[in-house]
Design a protein around this motif. Structure first.
Motif, PDB file in Angstrom:
ATOM      1  N   ALA A  11     -20.404 -12.252 -11.190  1.00  0.00           N
ATOM      2  CA  ALA A  11     -21.775 -12.314 -10.412  1.00  0.00           C
ATOM      3  C   ALA A  11     -21.732 -12.386  -9.031  1.00  0.00           C
ATOM      4  CB  ALA A  11     -22.372 -13.533 -10.802  1.00  0.00           C
ATOM      5  N   ALA A  12     -20.348 -12.627  -8.480  1.00  0.00           N
ATOM      6  CA  ALA A  12     -20.151 -12.750  -7.081  1.00  0.00           C
ATOM      7  C   ALA A  12     -19.404 -11.530  -6.711  1.00  0.00           C
ATOM      8  CB  ALA A  12     -18.989 -13.865  -6.729  1.00  0.00           C
ATOM      9  N   ARG A  13     -19.029 -10.669  -7.205  1.00  0.00           N
ATOM     10  CA  ARG A  13     -18.295  -9.293  -6.831  1.00  0.00           C
ATOM     11  C   ARG A  13     -19.118  -8.505  -6.118  1.00  0.00           C
ATOM     12  NH1 ARG A  13     -13.909  -6.259 -10.256  1.00  0.00           N
ATOM     13  NH2 ARG A  13     -13.037  -5.027  -8.515  1.00  0.00           N
ATOM     14  N   ASP A  18     -16.516  -5.225   0.007  1.00  0.00           N
ATOM     15  CA  ASP A  18     -15.203  -4.913   0.238  1.00  0.00           C
ATOM     16  C   ASP A  18     -14.131  -5.978   0.562  1.00  0.00           C
ATOM     17  OD1 ASP A  18     -15.598  -2.218   0.114  1.00  0.00           O
ATOM     18  OD2 ASP A  18     -16.052  -2.106   2.300  1.00  0.00           O
ATOM     19  N   LEU A  19     -14.857  -7.278   0.623  1.00  0.00           N
ATOM     20  CA  LEU A  19     -13.977  -8.401   1.017  1.00  0.00           C
ATOM     21  C   LEU A  19     -13.374  -9.164  -0.458  1.00  0.00           C
ATOM     22  CD1 LEU A  19     -16.369 -10.330   3.622  1.00  0.00           C
ATOM     23  CD2 LEU A  19     -14.212  -9.129   3.894  1.00  0.00           C
ATOM     24  N   TRP A  20     -13.932  -8.442  -1.734  1.00  0.00           N
ATOM     25  CA  TRP A  20     -13.539  -8.822  -3.076  1.00  0.00           C
ATOM     26  C   TRP A  20     -11.983  -8.735  -3.092  1.00  0.00           C
ATOM     27  CZ3 TRP A  20     -15.702 -12.027  -6.836  1.00  0.00           C
ATOM     28  CH2 TRP A  20     -14.839 -11.977  -7.747  1.00  0.00           C
ATOM     29  N   GLU A  21     -11.560  -9.580  -3.695  1.00  0.00           N
ATOM     30  CA  GLU A  21      -9.757  -9.741  -4.032  1.00  0.00           C
ATOM     31  C   GLU A  21      -9.910  -9.881  -5.664  1.00  0.00           C
ATOM     32  OE1 GLU A  21      -7.282 -11.891  -1.940  1.00  0.00           O
ATOM     33  OE2 GLU A  21      -8.463 -12.085  -0.048  1.00  0.00           O
ATOM     34  N   GLY A  32     -13.257 -13.771  -4.938  1.00  0.00           N
ATOM     35  CA  GLY A  32     -12.493 -13.476  -5.971  1.00  0.00           C
ATOM     36  C   GLY A  32     -11.188 -14.231  -6.179  1.00  0.00           C
ATOM     37  N   ARG A  33     -10.890 -14.944  -4.895  1.00  0.00           N
ATOM     38  CA  ARG A  33      -9.470 -15.563  -5.026  1.00  0.00           C
ATOM     39  C   ARG A  33      -9.617 -16.760  -5.812  1.00  0.00           C
ATOM     40  NH1 ARG A  33      -6.077 -14.759  -1.319  1.00  0.00           N
ATOM     41  NH2 ARG A  33      -5.685 -16.967  -1.002  1.00  0.00           N
ATOM     42  N   PRO A  34      -8.324 -17.503  -6.243  1.00  0.00           N
ATOM     43  CA  PRO A  34      -8.393 -18.427  -7.123  1.00  0.00           C
ATOM     44  C   PRO A  34      -8.934 -19.630  -6.341  1.00  0.00           C
ATOM     45  CG  PRO A  34      -6.239 -17.411  -6.932  1.00  0.00           C
ATOM     46  CD  PRO A  34      -6.977 -16.521  -5.916  1.00  0.00           C
ATOM     47  N   MET A  35      -9.685 -20.551  -6.886  1.00  0.00           N
ATOM     48  CA  MET A  35     -10.100 -21.623  -6.661  1.00  0.00           C
ATOM     49  C   MET A  35      -9.121 -22.776  -6.124  1.00  0.00           C
ATOM     50  SD  MET A  35     -13.390 -22.177  -9.174  1.00  0.00           S
ATOM     51  CE  MET A  35     -14.313 -23.462  -8.277  1.00  0.00           C
ATOM     52  N   GLU A  36      -9.231 -23.445  -5.121  1.00  0.00           N
ATOM     53  CA  GLU A  36      -8.494 -24.632  -4.776  1.00  0.00           C
ATOM     54  C   GLU A  36      -8.509 -25.484  -5.944  1.00  0.00           C
ATOM     55  OE1 GLU A  36      -6.365 -24.912  -2.221  1.00  0.00           O
ATOM     56  OE2 GLU A  36      -7.108 -23.008  -1.394  1.00  0.00           O
ATOM     57  N   ARG A  37      -7.506 -26.396  -6.175  1.00  0.00           N
ATOM     58  CA  ARG A  37      -7.189 -27.327  -7.255  1.00  0.00           C
ATOM     59  C   ARG A  37      -8.278 -28.272  -7.267  1.00  0.00           C
ATOM     60  NH1 ARG A  37      -1.384 -29.747  -7.427  1.00  0.00           N
ATOM     61  NH2 ARG A  37      -2.576 -31.130  -8.864  1.00  0.00           N
TER      62      ARG A  37
END
Length: 117
Positions: A11-13, A18-21, A32-37
């Motif tokens: 949904a966020a992509r 272009d900022l999507w990883e 698209g980055r991993p969430m913080e713990r």
């Protein structure tokens, strides 16, 4: 955990452009980055507060999910897979037997022993 069609990342992509990883995650940040713990903890506490329910650990949700699945008649081995446990004995410790399940078991045993009354 691998991404699925119903994931947050999907949904966020488009919004990220272009900022999507791409990291092939189920739960990801808005880029698209991993969430913080600690992020899931913060979101969980916010959900509880907005819903007006008692404070509980995020881990408690796993116990609740397992118990609700068992109460709905889902086989314990399926619940094991859903919760990601290596051993079914771990899943059995996660799930709790509700009063309704105990009454049902008692009624079934009575019926087996003495027939329908």
């Amino acid at each position: 955990m691998k991404r699925s069609s119903g994931c947050i990342g999907a949904a966020a992509r488009p919004k990220a452009g272009d900022l999507w990883e791409e990291h092939d995650l189920v739960f990801a940040t808005q880029r698209g980055r991993p969430m913080e713990r600690s992020e899931d903890y913060k979101v969980w506490k916010s959900i509880l507060k907005r819903a007006g329910v008692r404070d509980a650990r995020l881990h408690d949700a796993r116990h609740t999910a397992g118990t609700l699945l068992v109460e709905q008649g889902v086989h314990i081995r399926v619940v094991q897979e859903i919760l990601g446990h290596a051993r079914v004995t771990t899943t059995e410790r996660y799930t709790h037997v509700a009063g309704a399940m105990m009454r049902d078991a008692s009624e079934r045993m009575g019926s087996a022993l003495w027939g329908d009354t």
